[in-house]
Scaffold this motif. Structure first.
Motif, PDB file in Angstrom:
ATOM      1  N   UNK A  53       0.811  -1.279  -0.083  1.00  8.53           N
ATOM      2  CA  UNK A  53      -0.014   0.100   0.038  1.00  8.53           C
ATOM      3  C   UNK A  53       0.864   1.115   0.003  1.00  8.53           C
ATOM      4  N   UNK A  54       1.974   1.249   0.755  1.00 10.43           N
ATOM      5  CA  UNK A  54       2.779   2.266   0.417  1.00 10.43           C
ATOM      6  C   UNK A  54       3.506   2.534  -0.533  1.00 10.43           C
ATOM      7  N   UNK A  60       1.472   8.863  -5.906  1.00  6.77           N
ATOM      8  CA  UNK A  60       0.427   9.950  -5.980  1.00  6.77           C
ATOM      9  C   UNK A  60       1.462  11.233  -6.216  1.00  6.77           C
ATOM     10  N   UNK A  61       0.930  12.221  -6.848  1.00  9.31           N
ATOM     11  CA  UNK A  61       1.749  13.526  -7.179  1.00  9.31           C
ATOM     12  C   UNK A  61       1.611  14.305  -6.090  1.00  9.31           C
ATOM     13  N   UNK A  66       2.685  11.213  -0.136  1.00  8.91           N
ATOM     14  CA  UNK A  66       3.806  10.448  -0.356  1.00  8.91           C
ATOM     15  C   UNK A  66       4.879  10.297   0.959  1.00  8.91           C
ATOM     16  N   UNK A  67       4.760  11.511   1.812  1.00 10.39           N
ATOM     17  CA  UNK A  67       5.412  11.365   2.901  1.00 10.39           C
ATOM     18  C   UNK A  67       5.033  10.672   3.928  1.00 10.39           C
ATOM     19  N   UNK A 108      14.199  -0.314   3.018  1.00 15.10           N
ATOM     20  CA  UNK A 108      14.564   0.789   3.897  1.00 15.10           C
ATOM     21  C   UNK A 108      15.023   2.048   2.893  1.00 15.10           C
ATOM     22  N   UNK A 109      15.853   1.892   1.951  1.00 15.27           N
ATOM     23  CA  UNK A 109      16.246   2.875   1.164  1.00 15.27           C
ATOM     24  C   UNK A 109      15.515   3.610   0.338  1.00 15.27           C
ATOM     25  N   UNK A 110      14.415   2.801  -0.251  1.00 17.68           N
ATOM     26  CA  UNK A 110      13.294   3.077  -1.022  1.00 17.68           C
ATOM     27  C   UNK A 110      12.335   3.957  -0.131  1.00 17.68           C
ATOM     28  N   UNK A 111      11.950   3.591   0.883  1.00 16.19           N
ATOM     29  CA  UNK A 111      11.159   4.501   1.781  1.00 16.19           C
ATOM     30  C   UNK A 111      11.604   5.753   2.226  1.00 16.19           C
ATOM     31  N   UNK A 112      12.973   5.518   2.443  1.00 13.93           N
ATOM     32  CA  UNK A 112      13.505   6.782   3.123  1.00 13.93           C
ATOM     33  C   UNK A 112      13.787   7.771   1.795  1.00 13.93           C
ATOM     34  N   UNK A 113      13.984   7.402   0.694  1.00 13.06           N
ATOM     35  CA  UNK A 113      13.954   8.315  -0.495  1.00 13.06           C
ATOM     36  C   UNK A 113      12.870   8.839  -0.709  1.00 13.06           C
ATOM     37  N   UNK A 114      11.696   7.896  -0.634  1.00 13.62           N
ATOM     38  CA  UNK A 114      10.491   8.559  -0.862  1.00 13.62           C
ATOM     39  C   UNK A 114      10.157   9.670   0.022  1.00 13.62           C
TER      40      UNK A 114
END
Length: 379
Positions: A53-54, A60-61, A66-67, A108-114
């Protein structure tokens, strides 16, 4: 408006691929290599659904969404790795160890970069960024001190070395921040002189640039015989801690590496002051010293602080190498882990170093923004 965020699309594709690689590993003991376990094999479906889901919400724009998607993803992978450790260790034996694998670190890297991408678009004010940093560090502290990750191998490495860990933290900060303080004390006056005297600038900056080209291990190696000679020939040198190996050569090497950013950014910051402003200050009767402290330094402060930021992050990373010559810090864990082929012991030194560097970078970015003129910060 765009229906999909381009960075979010990249993160979703990469994150989806990472769900197909091992999320955790299970090993018979702390040294042998473990076998990978897929995330869906851990059986904790709420966390897995939350990750998916995340990744979807990250498309989303809207940066705010996204945060929150990034925060949700981090919470879900933390819950998944905690529940997964309980499951894997249930019948694995007394010496078994479980650790996060490539899937966890990648997500972890993907969600942190998001989160970083969302914050870049939101561009929160400095004080709000400071508040977000405090919230993030508080959440991280709650996770660690609650014991939620206590079954992981890296947590067990910490438990067996807790006192050494905090001693290493103090040594690492002494190396990184102490060398920064000495470099500022030396480099700021030197930068002011280079700004005012072109001949000194042409001689000094190339020499400091040359020091930056020396590899860190080579620089530490050069310091060892030099300080060993000082310790044996200069009365009282050994008594104040100067020796060929240990803290002193690492500290001196870090100071030398720090001088170029401090001196160079001091010169650049003072050069950035508009000539008309300097002429107006002289026309008002300000002396050279008054002009420096009341006009040039306040206007050039953002550039000066940028140099301090560079040095702080650089020194936190380079201080790891000090462990190779007995200088202490988190590098002692890194090199012990390499010698023992213990990956989690390496991470016990590497992860706090990365966290320190990230926190230092964010704090210095906040200070740089606060030092800018109000009109420029508002833009």
């Amino acid at each position: 408006m765009r229906a999909v965020s381009p960075p979010g699309l990249v993160f979703a594709i990469v994150g989806g691929a990472l769900l197909c690689v091992p999320f955790m590993t299970l090993a018979a003991n702390r040294i042998v290599a473990g076998h990978g376990v897929m995330v869906w094999a851990l059986g904790y479906w709420p966390a897995l659904m939350g990750m998916i889901a995340a990744l979807g919400a990250g498309l989303s724009p809207r940066p705010t969404l996204r945060l929150f998607a990034g925060a949700l993803g981090l919470a879900c992978i933390t819950a998944q790795v905690s529940q997964g450790a309980d499951l894997l260790l249930a019948d694995a034996g007394d010496y078994a160890r479980t650790s996060p694998a490539a899937g966890f670190w990648g997500l972890l890297a993907v969600f942190s970069l998001l989160i970083a991408d969302a914050l870049t678009q939101l561009h929160p004010r400095p004080l709000l960024r400071a508040g977000l940093l405090i919230v993030a560090l508080a959440a991280l502290a709650v996770v660690f001190w609650s014991g939620l990750l206590g079954d992981l191998s890296i947590a067990q490495e910490y438990v067996s070395r807790a006192r050494q860990f905090w001693t290493a933290l103090a040594q690492h900060l002494q190396l990184a921040l102490g060398s920064l303080a000495v470099a500022v004390v030396i480099g700021f006056p030197l930068g002011v002189l280079c700004h005012r005297r072109g001949g000194l600038r042409r001689a000094m900056l190339p020499m400091l640039s040359f020091l930056q080209t020396i590899p860190s291990l080579a620089m530490f190696g050069i310091m060892i015989p030099l300080l060993a000679w000082v310790a044996t020939t200069v009365p009282g040198a050994r008594e104040i801690g100067i020796a060929g190996i240990g803290f002193a050569p690492a500290f001196v090497a870090l100071v030398l590496y720090s001088l170029l950013p401090v001196v160079g950014n001091t010169v650049a910051g003072l050069d950035a002051v508009p000539p008309a402003t300097s002429d107006a200050a002289r026309g008002m009767g300000l002396s050279a010293t008054q002009q420096l402290w009341q006009v040039e330094l306040p206007l050039g402060l953002p550039v000066l602080l940028t140099g301090v930021r560079i040095v702080m992050v650089q020194n936190i990373g380079l201080a790891v190498i000090a462990g190779l010559i007995g200088g202490g810090g988190f590098g002692s864990f890194v090199f012990q882990g390499l010698n023992q082929t213990a990956t989690d012991l390496i991470l016990l030194g590497a992860l706090p170093t990365v966290l320190l560097a990230l926190v230092a970078a964010v704090l210095m970015d906040i200070l740089v923004d606060l030092a800018r003129p109000v009109s420029e910060t508002a833009r």
